[in-house]
Design an enzyme around this catalytic site. Structure first.
Site, short mmCIF file in Angstrom:
data_model
loop_
_atom_site.label_atom_id
_atom_site.label_comp_id
_atom_site.label_asym_id
_atom_site.label_seq_id
_atom_site.Cartn_x
_atom_site.Cartn_y
_atom_site.Cartn_z
N ILE A 54 0.83 -1.20 0.00
CA ILE A 54 0.00 0.00 0.00
C ILE A 54 0.87 1.26 0.00
O ILE A 54 0.57 2.24 -0.68
CB ILE A 54 -0.91 -0.02 1.26
N SER B 23 -3.97 2.16 10.45
CA SER B 23 -4.42 1.14 11.40
C SER B 23 -4.97 -0.05 10.60
O SER B 23 -4.46 -0.34 9.50
CB SER B 23 -5.49 1.75 12.31
N TYR C 297 -1.80 -7.93 17.54
CA TYR C 297 -1.96 -7.04 16.37
C TYR C 297 -3.11 -6.04 16.63
O TYR C 297 -2.97 -4.84 16.38
CB TYR C 297 -2.25 -7.88 15.12
N LYS D 140 -2.95 -1.97 16.67
CA LYS D 140 -3.70 -1.16 15.71
C LYS D 140 -4.76 -0.29 16.39
O LYS D 140 -5.10 0.80 15.90
CB LYS D 140 -4.32 -2.06 14.62
N1 LIG Z 1 -2.79 -5.50 3.47
C1 LIG Z 1 -3.90 -5.39 4.20
O1 LIG Z 1 -4.91 -6.08 3.95
C2 LIG Z 1 -3.96 -4.44 5.35
C3 LIG Z 1 -5.16 -4.32 6.06
C4 LIG Z 1 -5.21 -3.44 7.13
C5 LIG Z 1 -4.11 -2.69 7.47
N2 LIG Z 1 -2.95 -2.83 6.77
C6 LIG Z 1 -1.80 -2.00 7.20
O2 LIG Z 1 -1.27 -1.34 6.07
C7 LIG Z 1 0.12 -1.06 6.29
C8 LIG Z 1 0.93 -1.44 5.06
O3 LIG Z 1 0.84 -2.84 4.90
P1 LIG Z 1 0.95 -3.60 3.49
O4 LIG Z 1 -0.24 -4.47 3.38
O5 LIG Z 1 1.28 -2.65 2.41
O6 LIG Z 1 2.17 -4.60 3.80
P2 LIG Z 1 3.67 -4.68 3.26
O7 LIG Z 1 3.71 -4.76 1.78
O8 LIG Z 1 4.28 -5.81 4.03
O9 LIG Z 1 4.30 -3.30 3.72
C9 LIG Z 1 4.75 -3.11 5.01
C10 LIG Z 1 5.90 -2.13 4.99
O10 LIG Z 1 6.36 -1.96 6.34
C11 LIG Z 1 7.77 -2.05 6.35
N3 LIG Z 1 8.30 -2.48 7.64
C12 LIG Z 1 8.03 -3.59 8.34
N4 LIG Z 1 8.81 -3.66 9.44
C13 LIG Z 1 9.59 -2.54 9.44
C14 LIG Z 1 10.61 -2.04 10.28
N5 LIG Z 1 11.02 -2.70 11.38
N6 LIG Z 1 11.19 -0.86 9.98
C15 LIG Z 1 10.82 -0.17 8.87
N7 LIG Z 1 9.88 -0.60 8.01
C16 LIG Z 1 9.28 -1.78 8.29
C17 LIG Z 1 8.07 -3.08 5.27
O11 LIG Z 1 9.44 -2.97 4.90
P3 LIG Z 1 10.27 -4.26 4.33
O12 LIG Z 1 9.99 -4.28 2.87
O13 LIG Z 1 11.68 -3.91 4.67
O14 LIG Z 1 9.75 -5.47 5.05
C18 LIG Z 1 7.11 -2.64 4.18
O15 LIG Z 1 7.65 -1.58 3.45
C19 LIG Z 1 0.51 -1.84 7.57
O16 LIG Z 1 0.54 -0.96 8.66
C20 LIG Z 1 -0.64 -2.82 7.73
O17 LIG Z 1 -0.83 -3.22 9.07
C21 LIG Z 1 -2.86 -3.67 5.72
#
Ligand SMILES: NC(=O)c1ccc[n+]([C@@H]2O[C@H](COP(=O)([O-])OP(=O)(O)OC[C@H]3O[C@@H](n4cnc5c(N)ncnc54)[C@H](OP(=O)(O)O)[C@@H]3O)[C@@H](O)[C@H]2O)c1
Length: 323
Positions: A30, A165, A195, A199
């Protein structure tokens, strides 16, 4: 369900204004699309991440994608893009957060938009070197510290702070102090509670910031169910059972999911929409497609939010961070 229309968001010509954004975890999922749109809306975007190679590959791909999208437009509609910059940040180490904030402050005086997007989900129980549970620190505590250390820059331009969140916050059915670590077995159940608590804290943080710093617009968002990101990789990479989890997530995505780009809409609306105002919208929660929604009773309750705020201030003070 209609999404908020991203083309209604304002564009800032970088030759006339310097608009600055910082997105944590902007190298994948995202966050990647959030960065793309901010860049195409003229922002200088700091992409804060823990792996320089992954971030620089993402920056290259985002520039390429922006170029292709501009090429597809009539020449008169092609606006100059902003700038993409890398900021080293590992949220699992508070020292790294402090260093990143210091570096940012040495480079920029103002920060128009801070997007606390990075996150991890449903990992096995582990504790960081700072003594926090890994999901709590990555999703919430480290972002709290980053935000507080950048607050003077954000206030200078009456900027915005967005906390990403999740609908998963609803799994916290009654309020628990963040000292309760839920380190119980089976992990597959209790990891979701950890989690949810992290959140919920993200939503409470936006609410408390809105009260304490009403000159800044602070919002939290649920991006939607976005199944094609790396967030699910711990489960899909498990030996043998991983394939079942993969299949399950694909099924959920097929019926209820949105694309990675649609997942960025709520964040982008909160970050840029001129319809949103500090007076009326501070502390609110947006959901899939940028629609306004009500978070859970636990997350909405201001006494709970104040307890979470105080807990965090005390924990960070114990580790040498004073505000
Ligand atoms: N996907 C969904 O369905 C969904 C639903 C609700 C909420 N969200 C929220 O949306 C946000 C983005 O998630 P996403 O789905 O896009 O997942 P994603 O592709 O896994 O992206 C997560 C990002 O967070 C970074 N990250 C993780 N640990 C870190 C650390 N210790 N220091 C710095 N960066 C770190 C990752 O970096 P690396 O590439 O280095 O791992 C990656 O760039 C999250 O907060 C998630 O909880 C997602």
């Amino acid at each position: 369900m209609t999404n908020f229309d991203l083309s209604s968001l304002p564009y800032y010509d970088p030759r006339k204004h310097r608009k600055v954004a910082l997105v944590t975890g902007g190298n994948s999922g995202i966050g990647w699309y959030t960065v793309l749109h901010l860049y195409m809306h003229g922002f200088a975007v700091y992409v804060a991440g823990r792996n320089a190679n992954r971030v620089s590959r993402a920056l290259k791909d985002i520039k390429k994608e922006a170029k292709n999208r501009l090429k597809a437009l009539e020449p008169k509609n092609r606006n100059p893009v902003g700038e993409l910059l890398y900021l080293s940040l590992d949220l699992a180490q508070l020292k790294s957060v402090e260093k990143a904030a210091k570096k940012f402050r040495s480079l920029e005086s103002s920060l128009d938009v801070l997007i606390n997007n990075a996150g991890v989900m449903a990992l096995p129980y582990s504790v960081t070197e700072d003594g926090f549970e890994i999901q709590l620190q990555t999703n919430y505590v480290a972002h709290f510290l980053l935000t507080m250390q950048l607050l003077p820059n954000i206030k200078r331009c009456r900027g915005r702070i967005i906390s990403v969140s999740s609908i998963g916050h609803n799994l916290e059915l009654s309020y628990f102090s963040l000292s309760q670590s839920f380190n119980y077995k089976p992990n597959i159940l209790f990891t979701w509670m950890r989690y949810a608590m992290a959140k919920t804290a993200c939503i409470q943080f936006a609410k408390m910031l809105a009260i304490k710093h009403s000159d800044v617009l602070c919002m939290s968002v649920h991006p939607g169910l976005v199944m094609k990101t790396n967030l699910f990789s711990y489960w899909t990479r498990l030996p043998i059972v991983g394939i079942f989890f993969w299949f399950y997530f694909q099924l959920v995505g097929y019926f209820f999911g949105v694309s990675n780009e649609q997942g960025s809409v709520a964040t982008l609306r909160a970050a840029l929409s001129t319809e949103l105002e500090r007076e009326w919208d501070n502390g609110k929660y947006l959901t899939t497609g940028g629609r306004e929604a009500k978070p859970s009773y636990v997350a909405n309750n201001l006494d709970n939010a104040a307890s979470t705020w105080l807990w965090t201030i005390h924990e960070l003070r114990d580790r040498g961070y004073d505000f």
